[in-house]
Design an enzyme around this catalytic site. Structure first.
Site, PDB file in Angstrom:
ATOM      1  N   SER A 103      -0.332  -1.849   8.166  1.00 33.96           N
ATOM      2  CA  SER A 103       0.792  -2.325   8.978  1.00 33.96           C
ATOM      3  C   SER A 103       0.284  -3.120  10.166  1.00 33.96           C
ATOM      4  O   SER A 103       0.995  -3.957  10.717  1.00 33.96           O
ATOM      5  CB  SER A 103       1.620  -1.138   9.471  1.00 33.96           C
ATOM      6  OG  SER A 103       2.014  -0.357   8.371  1.00 33.96           O
ATOM      7  N   ARG A 104      -0.952  -2.848  10.589  1.00 30.63           N
ATOM      8  CA  ARG A 104      -1.482  -3.528  11.778  1.00 30.63           C
ATOM      9  C   ARG A 104      -1.978  -4.936  11.465  1.00 30.63           C
ATOM     10  O   ARG A 104      -2.258  -5.697  12.395  1.00 30.63           O
ATOM     11  CB  ARG A 104      -2.589  -2.696  12.424  1.00 30.63           C
ATOM     12  CG  ARG A 104      -2.038  -1.421  13.067  1.00 30.63           C
ATOM     13  CD  ARG A 104      -3.043  -0.722  13.964  1.00 30.63           C
ATOM     14  NE  ARG A 104      -2.408   0.254  14.819  1.00 30.63           N
ATOM     15  CZ  ARG A 104      -2.365   1.576  14.585  1.00 30.63           C
ATOM     16  NH1 ARG A 104      -2.915   2.075  13.499  1.00 30.63           N
ATOM     17  NH2 ARG A 104      -1.755   2.381  15.432  1.00 30.63           N
ATOM     18  N   GLY A 129       0.833  -1.219   0.000  1.00 27.74           N
ATOM     19  CA  GLY A 129       0.000   0.000   0.000  1.00 27.74           C
ATOM     20  C   GLY A 129       0.861   1.260   0.000  1.00 27.74           C
ATOM     21  O   GLY A 129       0.608   2.205  -0.754  1.00 27.74           O
ATOM     22  N   HIS A 130       1.909   1.272   0.859  1.00 34.97           N
ATOM     23  CA  HIS A 130       2.797   2.440   0.890  1.00 34.97           C
ATOM     24  C   HIS A 130       3.529   2.597  -0.444  1.00 34.97           C
ATOM     25  O   HIS A 130       3.707   3.697  -0.944  1.00 34.97           O
ATOM     26  CB  HIS A 130       3.849   2.285   1.997  1.00 34.97           C
ATOM     27  CG  HIS A 130       3.286   2.264   3.378  1.00 34.97           C
ATOM     28  ND1 HIS A 130       3.214   1.117   4.126  1.00 34.97           N
ATOM     29  CD2 HIS A 130       2.782   3.252   4.153  1.00 34.97           C
ATOM     30  CE1 HIS A 130       2.686   1.392   5.310  1.00 34.97           C
ATOM     31  NE2 HIS A 130       2.418   2.681   5.358  1.00 34.97           N
TER      32      HIS A 130
END
Ligand code: PAF
Length: 284
Positions: free
Chosen positions: A186-187, A33-34
């Site tokens: 990230s979680r 995603g980043h």
């Protein structure tokens, strides 16, 4: 790719780089995603310019009971991913560069940040605005990219930039999903195998809402009920909120007319996942 932790060094490096400068702020623990945000930024600059990413786990957007200490910080891996994605400069400030021990100034957005995630995380958007304001001041970008998964954050940042008259274009990056539909975050790595399996209910519930809206359903109560019933099929899921709001004002809608943001937050244990669906140009 250059990596800098001090403001003066980043500024000096930026001085010799071509504009436009496109900025992708992150808290690290990078995923696809980043990287897609980096690509969106690079495309916005027409393949040229300078792409700056920051990696900083911002303490002021975590409440004391949240996961600041546990938040993953795989710095070497993150830098490798930035390098592969074609980032030119990475800013990795230590905490004391961003916050003096007696820091007493915060930037607050007072309308868009009240509902949705702001209700269960009242400290969050103040922390985000404060750190992003500082980062914008340091990097002085022409544009900055924010993911649509954090739709409310994107709206709040846009409002901050508009209201403070900063000449920075805010570019949205589309949500990137795992093959089973779970929005990348990230979680997600906090989830155990069973929670990870059940976490697809968020995306599925949004799919049900989309189909119902496209089939003519306009009542928020009915749509919420439909989504809640589906999320409850996952025994480990605990709904924080499911809401239908106007995508610009973020105010609740009873009946959908031309546009809607369907937004949700669901806990699996102490891990809170968010996802959303934005539909515009709906006809009655
Ligand atoms: O979306 C994030 O990762 C963070 O909220 C941000 C924008 C980097 C600010 O810390």
């Amino acid at each position: 790719m250059e990596v800098h932790g001090r403001v003066e060094d980043l500024r000096a490096a930026l001085g010799s780089r071509p504009r436009p400068v496109v900025f992708v702020p992150t808290m690290g623990a990078l995923h696809e995603g980043h990287l897609s945000l980096v690509r969106v930024g690079r495309n916005w600059a027409g393949g040229a310019g300078t792409v700056v990413a920051s990696i900083f786990v911002n303490p002021s957007q975590f409440a004391p009971h949240e996961d600041f200490d546990a938040y993953p910080r795989p710095l070497e891996r993150d830098l490798e991913m930035c390098r592969e994605a074609g980032v030119d400069l990475v800013f990795t400030p230590p905490r004391d560069v961003m916050y003096a021990p007696d820091a007493s100034v915060r930037v607050l957005e007072e309308r868009l940040s009240q509902g949705l995630c702001g209700r269960s995380r009242p400290h969050f958007f103040g922390g985000v605005c404060t750190v992003v304001a500082k980062l914008f001041h340091i990097v002085q970008p022409d544009a900055a990219v924010f993911g649509e998964k954090d739709f409310q954050q994107l709206a709040v940042i846009r409002r901050m930039v508009r209201d403070l008259l900063w000449p920075i274009e805010i570019i949205p990056g589309p949500i990137v999903r795992e093959v089973d539909g779970l929005a990348m975050s990230s979680r997600n790595q906090y989830l155990d195998a069973e929670s990870r399996r059940q976490a697809t209910v968020l995306h599925q519930a949004l799919g049900l809402a989309r189909a119902a809206i496209q089939g003519g359903e306009r009542s928020s109560v009915a749509l919420k009920e439909l989504m809640e019933t589906h999320v409850r099929t996952a025994p480990l899921a605990r709904i924080d909120y499911i809401e239908l709001v106007d995508p610009d004002a973020l105010t609740p809608l009873e009946m959908i007319s031309s546009q809607v943001l369907v937004a949700m937050a669901v806990f699996f244990g102490s891990t809170r996942l968010i996802d959303n669906l934005c539909l515009r140009d709906l006809t009655a």
